[in-house]
Design a protein around this motif. Structure first.
Motif, short mmCIF file in Angstrom:
data_model
loop_
_atom_site.label_atom_id
_atom_site.label_comp_id
_atom_site.label_asym_id
_atom_site.label_seq_id
_atom_site.Cartn_x
_atom_site.Cartn_y
_atom_site.Cartn_z
N ASN A 31 35.36 35.51 21.36
CA ASN A 31 34.87 36.99 21.61
C ASN A 31 35.87 37.77 21.34
OD1 ASN A 31 31.92 37.10 22.52
ND2 ASN A 31 32.89 35.62 24.12
N GLN A 32 36.96 37.19 20.89
CA GLN A 32 38.30 38.09 20.56
C GLN A 32 38.84 39.01 21.73
OE1 GLN A 32 37.24 40.05 16.89
NE2 GLN A 32 37.50 38.04 15.61
N ILE A 33 38.95 38.10 22.66
CA ILE A 33 39.50 39.06 24.02
C ILE A 33 40.59 38.02 24.38
CG2 ILE A 33 38.93 39.46 26.57
CD1 ILE A 33 35.86 38.99 25.96
N PRO A 34 41.67 38.96 24.65
CA PRO A 34 42.90 38.43 25.33
C PRO A 34 42.57 37.32 26.55
CG PRO A 34 43.46 40.52 24.83
CD PRO A 34 41.95 40.58 24.95
N ALA A 35 43.03 35.95 26.29
CA ALA A 35 42.89 34.99 27.52
C ALA A 35 43.10 35.52 28.80
CB ALA A 35 43.38 33.77 27.17
N SER A 36 44.14 36.43 29.05
CA SER A 36 44.89 36.92 30.16
C SER A 36 43.90 37.71 30.61
CB SER A 36 45.97 37.64 29.80
OG SER A 36 45.85 38.64 29.01
N LYS A 37 43.03 38.33 30.10
CA LYS A 37 41.96 38.99 30.66
C LYS A 37 40.62 38.33 31.52
CE LYS A 37 42.71 43.43 29.18
NZ LYS A 37 42.90 44.56 30.29
N LEU A 38 40.63 36.91 30.90
CA LEU A 38 39.51 36.40 31.82
C LEU A 38 40.12 35.20 32.72
CD1 LEU A 38 37.39 35.61 28.71
CD2 LEU A 38 37.33 37.32 30.29
N LEU A 39 41.53 34.76 32.44
CA LEU A 39 42.06 33.64 33.28
C LEU A 39 42.37 34.10 34.55
CD1 LEU A 39 44.16 31.80 30.63
CD2 LEU A 39 42.13 31.07 31.59
N MET A 40 42.83 35.19 34.89
CA MET A 40 43.26 35.88 35.99
C MET A 40 42.01 35.89 37.07
SD MET A 40 46.56 38.30 35.61
CE MET A 40 46.87 38.39 37.38
N ALA A 89 32.29 38.74 46.99
CA ALA A 89 31.64 39.74 46.57
C ALA A 89 32.51 41.16 46.41
CB ALA A 89 30.41 40.16 47.51
N SER A 90 33.41 41.25 47.60
CA SER A 90 34.04 42.40 47.44
C SER A 90 35.29 42.06 46.24
CB SER A 90 35.07 42.70 48.76
OG SER A 90 33.88 42.73 49.70
N GLY A 91 35.75 41.12 46.03
CA GLY A 91 36.80 40.86 45.17
C GLY A 91 36.15 41.11 43.67
N ILE A 92 35.08 40.60 43.60
CA ILE A 92 34.34 40.66 42.35
C ILE A 92 34.17 42.39 42.05
CG2 ILE A 92 32.20 40.25 40.87
CD1 ILE A 92 31.89 37.35 42.47
N LEU A 97 35.18 47.21 38.92
CA LEU A 97 35.63 48.59 39.14
C LEU A 97 36.90 48.93 38.83
CD1 LEU A 97 33.34 49.51 42.12
CD2 LEU A 97 32.87 49.77 39.69
N VAL A 98 37.93 48.18 39.37
CA VAL A 98 39.32 48.57 39.24
C VAL A 98 40.33 47.59 38.52
CG1 VAL A 98 41.21 49.30 40.39
CG2 VAL A 98 39.23 50.00 41.17
N GLY A 99 39.95 46.37 38.90
CA GLY A 99 41.04 45.29 38.50
C GLY A 99 41.10 44.85 36.84
N ARG A 100 40.01 45.36 36.19
CA ARG A 100 40.02 45.08 35.09
C ARG A 100 40.71 45.75 34.01
NH1 ARG A 100 34.99 47.66 32.27
NH2 ARG A 100 34.58 49.46 33.45
N PHE A 101 41.37 47.14 34.46
CA PHE A 101 42.16 47.93 34.01
C PHE A 101 43.51 47.71 34.48
CE2 PHE A 101 38.05 50.55 34.94
CZ PHE A 101 37.86 50.52 33.50
N LEU A 102 43.93 46.80 35.30
CA LEU A 102 45.04 46.20 35.47
C LEU A 102 45.62 45.10 35.07
CD1 LEU A 102 45.03 47.25 39.48
CD2 LEU A 102 45.87 48.76 37.63
N LEU A 103 44.55 44.33 34.51
CA LEU A 103 44.88 42.90 33.90
C LEU A 103 45.66 43.30 32.69
CD1 LEU A 103 41.46 41.39 34.29
CD2 LEU A 103 43.26 40.63 35.42
#
Length: 111
Positions: A31-40, A89-92, A97-103
């Motif tokens: 999907n041409q996504i940096p692996a770091s965006k999915l591994l964390m 559920a809270s972590g997901i 909502l927020v964490g994906r922008f901080l990865l």
């Protein structure tokens, strides 16, 4: 995160990450996504899912044993499931909502 969270409730969270890591890396490549965006998120999901049952992490088993040695009743396998599922559920929700922008967005490796 959902998959790793559910799996890690029943097997060790480190094993879940090791098991799913190759699939997640391949998913990132396809999907041409940096692996770091999915591994964390994979790792975070496994850690949070591990607290859902007594079996999820060795720490839960250890604390149950210490409680029993101290004269308290040991924990049941699913005794912490409700709070664990709320935590997962809270972590997901936070990650969506927020964490994906901080990865971190690592540059693609050559090779």
């Amino acid at each position: 995160m959902i998959s790793s969270g559910i799996l890690s409730a029943f097997i060790n969270d480190t094993a879940v990450v090791a098991l799913l890591m190759p699939a997640v890396i391949q998913l990132a490549k396809n999907n041409q996504i940096p692996a770091s965006k999915l591994l964390m998120p994979l790792s975070f999901g496994a850690l949070m899912g591990g607290v859902c049952t007594l079996l999820g992490t060795s720490t839960n088993i250890l604390v149950s044993g210490i409680a029993e040695q101290s004269g308290l009743p040991s924990f049941g396998i699913f005794e912490m499931s409700l709070m664990g599922m709320i935590f997962l559920a809270s972590g997901i929700l936070y990650m969506v909502l927020v964490g994906r922008f901080l990865l971190p967005k690592r540059k693609k490796e050559h090779g």
